[in-house]
Write an enzyme that holds these catalytic residues in place. Structure first.
Site, mmCIF file in Angstrom:
data_model
loop_
_atom_site.group_PDB
_atom_site.id
_atom_site.type_symbol
_atom_site.label_atom_id
_atom_site.label_comp_id
_atom_site.label_asym_id
_atom_site.label_seq_id
_atom_site.Cartn_x
_atom_site.Cartn_y
_atom_site.Cartn_z
ATOM 1 N N GLY A 1 0.843 -1.091 -0.081
ATOM 2 C CA GLY A 1 -0.028 -0.011 -0.118
ATOM 3 C C GLY A 1 0.857 1.276 0.029
ATOM 4 O O GLY A 1 2.093 1.200 -0.015
ATOM 5 N N ASP A 2 0.378 2.470 -0.047
ATOM 6 C CA ASP A 2 0.784 3.589 -0.041
ATOM 7 C C ASP A 2 2.024 3.611 -1.166
ATOM 8 O O ASP A 2 3.094 4.587 -0.960
ATOM 9 C CB ASP A 2 1.501 4.013 1.443
ATOM 10 N N LYS B 1 -0.675 5.442 -5.603
ATOM 11 C CA LYS B 1 -1.727 5.177 -6.628
ATOM 12 C C LYS B 1 -2.421 6.162 -6.905
ATOM 13 O O LYS B 1 -3.029 6.325 -7.955
ATOM 14 C CB LYS B 1 -2.498 3.905 -6.031
ATOM 15 N N GLY C 1 -6.122 5.427 1.779
ATOM 16 C CA GLY C 1 -5.917 6.876 1.961
ATOM 17 C C GLY C 1 -5.053 7.394 0.642
ATOM 18 O O GLY C 1 -4.019 7.182 0.597
ATOM 19 N N HIS C 2 -5.878 7.820 -0.134
ATOM 20 C CA HIS C 2 -5.226 8.328 -1.697
ATOM 21 C C HIS C 2 -5.095 9.871 -1.819
ATOM 22 O O HIS C 2 -6.057 10.396 -1.727
ATOM 23 C CB HIS C 2 -6.168 7.767 -2.653
ATOM 24 N N GLN D 1 -4.905 -0.428 -1.376
ATOM 25 C CA GLN D 1 -3.963 -1.214 -0.596
ATOM 26 C C GLN D 1 -3.038 -1.920 -1.710
ATOM 27 O O GLN D 1 -2.604 -1.076 -2.455
ATOM 28 C CB GLN D 1 -4.453 -2.381 0.329
ATOM 29 N N THR E 1 -5.069 -7.349 4.560
ATOM 30 C CA THR E 1 -6.177 -6.917 4.620
ATOM 31 C C THR E 1 -7.065 -7.662 4.141
ATOM 32 O O THR E 1 -6.880 -8.877 3.960
ATOM 33 C CB THR E 1 -6.468 -5.151 3.690
ATOM 34 N N THR F 1 -4.517 7.020 9.033
ATOM 35 C CA THR F 1 -4.501 6.896 10.748
ATOM 36 C C THR F 1 -3.389 7.949 11.418
ATOM 37 O O THR F 1 -3.050 7.893 12.291
ATOM 38 C CB THR F 1 -4.095 5.566 10.837
ATOM 39 N N LYS G 1 8.121 8.444 -6.488
ATOM 40 C CA LYS G 1 8.936 9.009 -5.154
ATOM 41 C C LYS G 1 10.261 8.771 -5.160
ATOM 42 O O LYS G 1 10.976 8.565 -4.426
ATOM 43 C CB LYS G 1 8.535 8.413 -3.956
ATOM 44 N N LEU G 2 10.873 8.721 -6.808
ATOM 45 C CA LEU G 2 12.152 8.555 -7.068
ATOM 46 C C LEU G 2 12.886 9.837 -6.234
ATOM 47 O O LEU G 2 14.071 9.822 -5.783
ATOM 48 C CB LEU G 2 12.513 8.469 -8.486
ATOM 49 N N GLY H 1 7.818 13.721 -7.800
ATOM 50 C CA GLY H 1 7.443 15.003 -7.136
ATOM 51 C C GLY H 1 5.931 14.676 -6.901
ATOM 52 O O GLY H 1 5.203 13.906 -7.467
HETATM 53 P P1 IMO Z 1 -3.817 2.531 0.612
HETATM 54 O O1 IMO Z 1 -5.008 2.327 -0.633
HETATM 55 C C1 IMO Z 1 -1.243 1.074 3.483
HETATM 56 C C2 IMO Z 1 -2.904 -2.077 6.204
HETATM 57 C C3 IMO Z 1 -3.128 -1.531 7.579
HETATM 58 C C4 IMO Z 1 -2.841 -3.119 8.286
HETATM 59 C C5 IMO Z 1 -3.462 -4.185 7.260
HETATM 60 C C6 IMO Z 1 -5.181 -4.393 7.563
HETATM 61 O O2 IMO Z 1 -3.775 4.004 0.971
HETATM 62 O O3 IMO Z 1 -2.524 2.176 -0.190
HETATM 63 P P2 IMO Z 1 -7.178 -3.128 7.354
HETATM 64 O O4 IMO Z 1 -7.553 -1.869 8.108
HETATM 65 O O5 IMO Z 1 -7.308 -3.031 5.937
HETATM 66 O O6 IMO Z 1 -7.858 -4.303 8.000
HETATM 67 O O7 IMO Z 1 -5.625 -3.217 7.950
HETATM 68 O O8 IMO Z 1 -3.302 -3.257 5.894
HETATM 69 N N1 IMO Z 1 -3.499 -1.121 5.065
HETATM 70 C C7 IMO Z 1 -2.891 -0.558 4.532
HETATM 71 N N2 IMO Z 1 -1.412 0.199 4.394
HETATM 72 N N3 IMO Z 1 -2.022 1.722 2.881
HETATM 73 C C8 IMO Z 1 -3.371 1.167 2.783
HETATM 74 O O9 IMO Z 1 -4.344 1.550 1.690
HETATM 75 C C9 IMO Z 1 -3.885 0.234 3.587
HETATM 76 N N4 IMO Z 1 -4.939 -0.293 3.934
HETATM 77 C C10 IMO Z 1 -4.944 -1.142 5.037
HETATM 78 O O10 IMO Z 1 -2.093 -0.990 8.184
HETATM 79 O O11 IMO Z 1 -1.472 -3.467 8.230
HETATM 80 MG MG MG Z 2 -2.696 4.453 2.770
#
Ligand code: IMO
Ligand code: MG
Length: 419
Positions: free
Chosen positions: A15-16, A19, A43-44, A223, A238, A300, A330-331, A413
Site C-alpha cells: 500500500g501507499d 496510486k 488513503g489516496h 492497498q 487486509t 491513521t 517517489k524517486l 514529485g
Molecule cells: P492505500 O490504499 C497502507 C494495512 C493496515 C494493516 C493491514 C490491515 O492507502 O494504499 P485493515 O484496516 O485493512 O484491516 O488493515 O493493512 N492497510 C494499508 N496500508 N495503505 C493502505 O491503503 C492500507 N489499507 C490497509 O495498516 O497493516
Molecule cells: Mg494508505
C-alpha cells in the site's frame, strides 16, 4: 463498432505506493473510474495546484469534473465516511451528486464493525486501520451482511439487518460488551442512507454499456499486492482481493476487456501495521527516508515502517498481477543518497532464492541479500532518464532486468511531470 476497454491501476507493495497520484495523472483519458475493493482503510493523496486532497472511499477520478465514478461490490462501504467525503468535495467546489454510482451489492460497514475491529486489535490484531474492514468482509462471507441495494425492499432490509445485529451480538458477548441497541443502528442507517440511495446501480452493467459504446474505464486499486487476502503476507493483510484478479470478480467483468495493468511501486518500500518486512531499516537511513518521503499514514497518521526496495517481492507482484506498465513513484526521495540498496535474493539455510512465495514464515526466517548502488544525485532536476546520475541509471536498469519489463513512467514529485 469501436469497442471500449478497461485499464487497471494497483499497488505492488504494502500500500501507499502513490496510486492516487498515478490515477490522477491518467484520469483524463477515462470516462468512468471504479473502486473495486477495500474501503475507508485506503488513503489516496492527490495534490492539485498545490492543494492536498485525501480520498478514502470515492475514486480519485472524482477530482476531474467530467469523469463518472463508481463503487463496485468488492468495496466495503462506510456511508458515514462517504457523507463526509461528499461534503468535503462539495465545499471544494467539486460536483459530486449525479456523478457517482454505487453497486446494489456493495456491503455496508456499520459502527459495530469498527468497534469490533478495535476490540480484535486490543487482543493482538494485525495493526489494522480500525475502519471495520475485516468484520465487514467477514459478515459478507458468513452471508450475514446488509448490502446497499437491500433498501429497495423494506421487509428484506429489516430482516437482514436484524439478523446481522444478532450475529454480531454473539461476538460482542465474547468481548463482554453490551448488546447492540437495534433502534440506534436503524437510526444511524436512516441518517446516512442518502449517500447511496439515489446512486444505486449495477456496476457490471455500467461497464457493459461503457465498453459497448467505446468508452475507457479505469479500475482504481487500493492497498497493495502484499496485503491481498490470499496472496499477501497472511495474516498480516487486509481482507479484500487487491490483485488484478480481484478486478474481475469484484466488479463483474470478463478478463478479455482488460487492456493494461499499471503496477505502481515506490523507489523504496514502506509498510504500516504488523507483519514481516525483511528490508526494513531501523536506523538513521530509515529515519531520513521517512522524513524526506513524508511517510506518515494518510488514514491513521501512523508512522510508516520504511526499508529498501525488495526485488524478489516486486517480481512476484508483477507476475501475480500480469503487470504490463510498471510505474515507479517517489524517486526524488532518494536524491542525495550516497548509497541505495535493493534486495536481490534471499538466503534460507544456505539456499539462495530469487523466486519465492512471500509467506510470513519464509520472510521471517530468510535473510535478504543486497546489491548496492552509489551516488544518487540530480534526480529532481532531471527532465529525462538520460540526465540521471550513473548510480540512478544502474538502479533503474537493475530493476528492469529483474522484472523483465521497462518502467513505463517515473514520478519524482507531488505534481511534477512524469518521465
Ligand atoms: P492505500 O490504499 C497502507 C494495512 C493496515 C494493516 C493491514 C490491515 O492507502 O494504499 P485493515 O484496516 O485493512 O484491516 O488493515 O493493512 N492497510 C494499508 N496500508 N495503505 C493502505 O491503503 C492500507 N489499507 C490497509 O495498516 O497493516
Ligand atoms: Mg494508505
Amino acid at each position: 463498432m469501436k469497442k471500449g476497454y478497461v485499464d487497471v491501476v494497483l499497488g505492488l507493495q504494502w500500500g501507499d505506493e502513490g496510486k492516487g497520484r498515478i490515477v490522477h495523472y491518467l484520469s483524463r483519458k477515462y470516462s468512468l473510474i471504479v473502486r473495486f475493493q477495500g474501503g475507508a482503510n485506503a488513503g489516496h493523496t492527490v495534490y492539485v495546484r498545490g492543494k492536498k486532497n485525501v480520498l478514502h472511499l470515492l475514486p480519485t477520478g472524482i477530482l476531474h469534473n467530467n469523469t463518472k465514478v463508481a463503487i463496485a461490490p468488492g468495496v466495503a462501504l462506510d456511508p458515514e465516511v462517504l457523507a463526509r467525503e461528499i461534503e468535503f468535495l462539495e465545499q471544494e467546489g467539486i460536483e459530486v451528486k449525479g456523478r457517482y454510482f454505487i453497486d446494489l451489492r456493495t456491503p455496508i460497514v456499520f459502527p459495530f464493525h469498527k468497534k469490533e475491529d478495535g476490540l480484535f486489535e486490543q487482543e493482538g490484531g494485525v495493526g489494522s486501520t480500525k475502519r471495520g474492514i475485516a468484520p465487514c468482509y467477514r459478515d459478507v462471507y458468513a452471508r450475514f451482511a446488509v448490502r446497499a441495494g437491500d433498501i429497495l425492499d423494506k421487509r428484506h432490509f429489516e430482516n437482514a439487518l436484524n439478523r446481522q445485529i444478532d450475529f454480531n451480538n454473539m461476538l460482542l458477548e465474547h468481548f463482554n460488551e453490551p448488546k447492540l441497541n437495534k433502534d440506534e443502528i436503524f437510526a444511524w442507517f436512516e441518517k446516512y442512507k442518502w449517500t447511496f440511495e439515489d446512486a444505486l446501480g449495477d456496476v457490471s452493467l455500467m461497464l457493459k454499456d461503457e465498453i459497448e459504446k467505446g468508452g475507457a474505464v479505469l479500475m482504481e486499486g487500493a492497498q497493495g499486492t502484499l496485503l491481498d487476502i490470499f496472496y499477501g503476507t497472511y495474516p498480516y493483510v487486509t481482507s479484500s482481493h487487491t490483485i488484478a484478479g480481484g478486478v474481475l470478480s469484484s466488479a463483474g467483468l470478463g478478463p478479455f476487456h482488460v487492456r493494461r495493468v499499471y503496477g505502481v511501486f515506490k523507489s523504496y518500500l514502506t509498510r504500516v501495521g504488523k507483519g514481516p518486512f525483511p528490508t526494513e531499516l531501523d536506523d538513521d537511513i530509515g529515519e531520513t527516508l521517512r522524513r524526506v518521503g513524508n511517510e506518515y499514514g494518510a488514514t491513521t497518521g501512523r508512522k510508516r515502517r520504511v526499508g529498501w526496495l525488495d526485488l524478489p517481492l516486486l517480481r512476484y507482484a508483477i507476475w501475480i498481477n500480469g503487470v504490463t506498465h510498471p510505474v515507479m513513484t517517489k524517486l526524488d526521495v532518494l536524491d542525495g543518497f550516497k548509497e541505495v540498496k535493493a534486495a536481490i535474493s534471499y538466503n534460507l539455510d544456505g539456499k539462495i532464492y530469487e523466486t519465492l512465495s512471500p509467506t510470513t514464515y519464509f520472510l521471517e526466517k530468510a535473510t535478504p541479500l543486497y546489491e548496492t548502488f552509489g551516488n544518487f544525485y540530480g534526480i529532481k532536476a532531471a527532465k529525462t532518464r538520460d540526465e540521471f546520475s550513473d548510480g540512478v541509471k544502474r538502479y533503474l536498469n537493475k530493476i528492469e532486468d529483474y522484472i523483465g519489463l521497462k518502467i513505463y513512467k517515473i514520478s519524482k514529485g507531488k505534481e511534477d511531470r512524469l518521465i
